[in-house]
Design a protein around this motif. Structure first.
Motif, PDB file in Angstrom:
ATOM      1  N   ARG A 115       8.058 -17.030  -4.272  1.00  0.00           N
ATOM      2  CA  ARG A 115       8.044 -16.078  -3.162  1.00  0.00           C
ATOM      3  C   ARG A 115       6.666 -15.448  -3.017  1.00  0.00           C
ATOM      4  O   ARG A 115       6.056 -15.017  -4.004  1.00  0.00           O
ATOM      5  N   ARG A 116       6.175 -15.386  -1.791  1.00  0.00           N
ATOM      6  CA  ARG A 116       4.870 -14.819  -1.534  1.00  0.00           C
ATOM      7  C   ARG A 116       5.000 -13.336  -1.203  1.00  0.00           C
ATOM      8  O   ARG A 116       5.703 -12.942  -0.277  1.00  0.00           O
ATOM      9  N   ILE A 117       4.343 -12.517  -1.993  1.00  0.00           N
ATOM     10  CA  ILE A 117       4.324 -11.074  -1.769  1.00  0.00           C
ATOM     11  C   ILE A 117       2.859 -10.639  -1.679  1.00  0.00           C
ATOM     12  O   ILE A 117       2.074 -10.925  -2.580  1.00  0.00           O
ATOM     13  N   GLN A 118       2.518  -9.982  -0.613  1.00  0.00           N
ATOM     14  CA  GLN A 118       1.136  -9.530  -0.436  1.00  0.00           C
ATOM     15  C   GLN A 118       0.907  -8.280  -1.282  1.00  0.00           C
ATOM     16  O   GLN A 118       1.390  -7.198  -0.959  1.00  0.00           O
ATOM     17  N   TYR A 119       0.162  -8.455  -2.349  1.00  0.00           N
ATOM     18  CA  TYR A 119      -0.044  -7.376  -3.310  1.00  0.00           C
ATOM     19  C   TYR A 119      -0.638  -6.135  -2.653  1.00  0.00           C
ATOM     20  O   TYR A 119      -0.185  -5.008  -2.892  1.00  0.00           O
ATOM     21  N   SER A 120      -1.613  -6.329  -1.804  1.00  0.00           N
ATOM     22  CA  SER A 120      -2.280  -5.173  -1.178  1.00  0.00           C
ATOM     23  C   SER A 120      -1.325  -4.370  -0.305  1.00  0.00           C
ATOM     24  O   SER A 120      -1.512  -3.173  -0.108  1.00  0.00           O
ATOM     25  N   ALA A 121      -0.256  -5.027   0.197  1.00  0.00           N
ATOM     26  CA  ALA A 121       0.677  -4.346   1.087  1.00  0.00           C
ATOM     27  C   ALA A 121       1.773  -3.594   0.336  1.00  0.00           C
ATOM     28  O   ALA A 121       2.348  -2.646   0.875  1.00  0.00           O
ATOM     29  N   GLU A 159      -5.465 -14.519  -8.209  1.00  0.00           N
ATOM     30  CA  GLU A 159      -4.432 -14.445  -7.183  1.00  0.00           C
ATOM     31  C   GLU A 159      -3.147 -15.162  -7.580  1.00  0.00           C
ATOM     32  O   GLU A 159      -2.041 -14.638  -7.375  1.00  0.00           O
ATOM     33  N   GLN A 180       1.567  -2.716  -3.290  1.00  0.00           N
ATOM     34  CA  GLN A 180       1.199  -2.159  -4.580  1.00  0.00           C
ATOM     35  C   GLN A 180       1.516  -0.665  -4.694  1.00  0.00           C
ATOM     36  O   GLN A 180       1.952  -0.197  -5.754  1.00  0.00           O
ATOM     37  N   ARG A 211      -0.716  -1.339 -11.702  1.00  0.00           N
ATOM     38  CA  ARG A 211      -1.808  -1.720 -10.803  1.00  0.00           C
ATOM     39  C   ARG A 211      -3.073  -2.051 -11.583  1.00  0.00           C
ATOM     40  O   ARG A 211      -3.848  -2.918 -11.170  1.00  0.00           O
ATOM     41  N   GLN A 257      -1.436 -13.272 -10.341  1.00  0.00           N
ATOM     42  CA  GLN A 257      -0.996 -11.995  -9.778  1.00  0.00           C
ATOM     43  C   GLN A 257       0.313 -12.174  -9.018  1.00  0.00           C
ATOM     44  O   GLN A 257       1.226 -11.355  -9.133  1.00  0.00           O
ATOM     45  N   GLN A 258       0.426 -13.255  -8.253  1.00  0.00           N
ATOM     46  CA  GLN A 258       1.647 -13.533  -7.508  1.00  0.00           C
ATOM     47  C   GLN A 258       2.834 -13.754  -8.443  1.00  0.00           C
ATOM     48  O   GLN A 258       3.919 -13.200  -8.244  1.00  0.00           O
TER      49      GLN A 258
END
Length: 278
Positions: A148-154, A173, A156, A165, A176-177
């Protein structure tokens, strides 16, 4: 019997249908105090469709819920999930699955009616169903797609503590995902075990980089060994998170229904059976 991981949580058991080796569930409950099972709901679908006893097996409440569902796939998945729960709990309690009644507490947390000594948790994603039982304390299970892709910057600031964090931000990356999905899954499992779900903010607690230790937002230990956590990668690209509590209850490992069933509820069952036969 499923082996314990280094975190103290038993490996999930695959139960592909009603004819699965249910003795493994009884063994895990007796030896470890908990069990986690998983299945593809489509594997259970033929049994759900073909069984003429589906209505009494589901019980009045779940039969009504089933008939209130409009989407055919949602209906099939619901029936399969309830069968998996009832067969798993029935194996743990050494009682026929049709005698198991699944209900919901305020807030939606499921429980086995008349058997408060065993905690239960459910989760599903796409074709995967997961059920967790624990006789020593709370239990929570959650499943996500491992990729599953989760945008960390969105997310965190809403998902991660300051301590999380710090270590997540230092990863490349790809790692991190993977770590973010694993952390998300465990947080879902833990809040489900507490009966809070999404009502509990995910920044109020955290996990270490190994995803095995509960931490405060500042990164300090938040438990004293009473909680165990683990994540498991299953076939099909699924990730399962498990949060298992040990309240310090010590028993002989007897999970037979005659032992675990609440005495008041047992009395109601006996009275009902007596009235039916008279």
């Amino acid at each position: 019997m499923s082996p314990l991981t280094r975190t103290g949580i038993a490996e999930p058991l695959l139960m592909p249908g009603p004819d699965s080796p249910w003795s493994r569930v009884r063994q895990s409950m007796a030896w470890h105090g908990h069990v986690v099972v998983h299945a593809n709901w489509r594997d259970w679908l033929p049994a759900a469709i073909a069984d003429p006893q589906l209505r009494p097996l589901l019980g009045a409440r779940d039969w009504q819920r089933l008939n209130n569902l409009q989407d055919p796939e949602a209906r099939d998945r619901f029936a399969a999930s309830r069968l998996l729960v009832k067969y798993t709990a029935g194996a743990a309690l050494q009682t026929p699955p049709e005698t198991v009644e699944l209900a919901s507490k305020a807030g939606g947390r499921p429980y086995l009616r008349g058997c408060d000594q065993i905690e239960v948790s459910l989760s599903h994603t796409r074709d995967l169903l997961v059920v967790g039982l624990n006789r020593r304390g709370r239990v929570g299970v959650d499943t996500e797609l491992a990729d599953r892709r989760i945008q960390y910057s969105a997310v965190q600031r809403h998902l991660c503590t300051p301590a999380e964090r710090r270590w997540l931000g230092a990863l490349d990356e790809a790692e991190q995902q993977r770590s973010l999905v694993r952390t998300w899954t465990l947080k879902e499992a833990y809040t489900k075990a507490l009966g809070q779900g999404m009502r509990m903010g995910f920044t109020q607690f955290g996990f270490d980089a190994e995803a095995t230790t509960l931490l405060t937002p500042q990164g300090e230990p938040a438990s004293h060994g009473e909680w165990a956590f683990a994540t498991f990668e299953l076939e099909g690209g699924y990730l399962v998170g498990v949060a298992c509590h040990d309240a310090g209850l010590r028993d002989e490992g007897d999970t037979a229904v005659s032992t675990m069933l609440d005495e008041g509820f047992l009395g109601e069952v006996v009275d009902l059976v007596g009235r039916v036969h008279h």
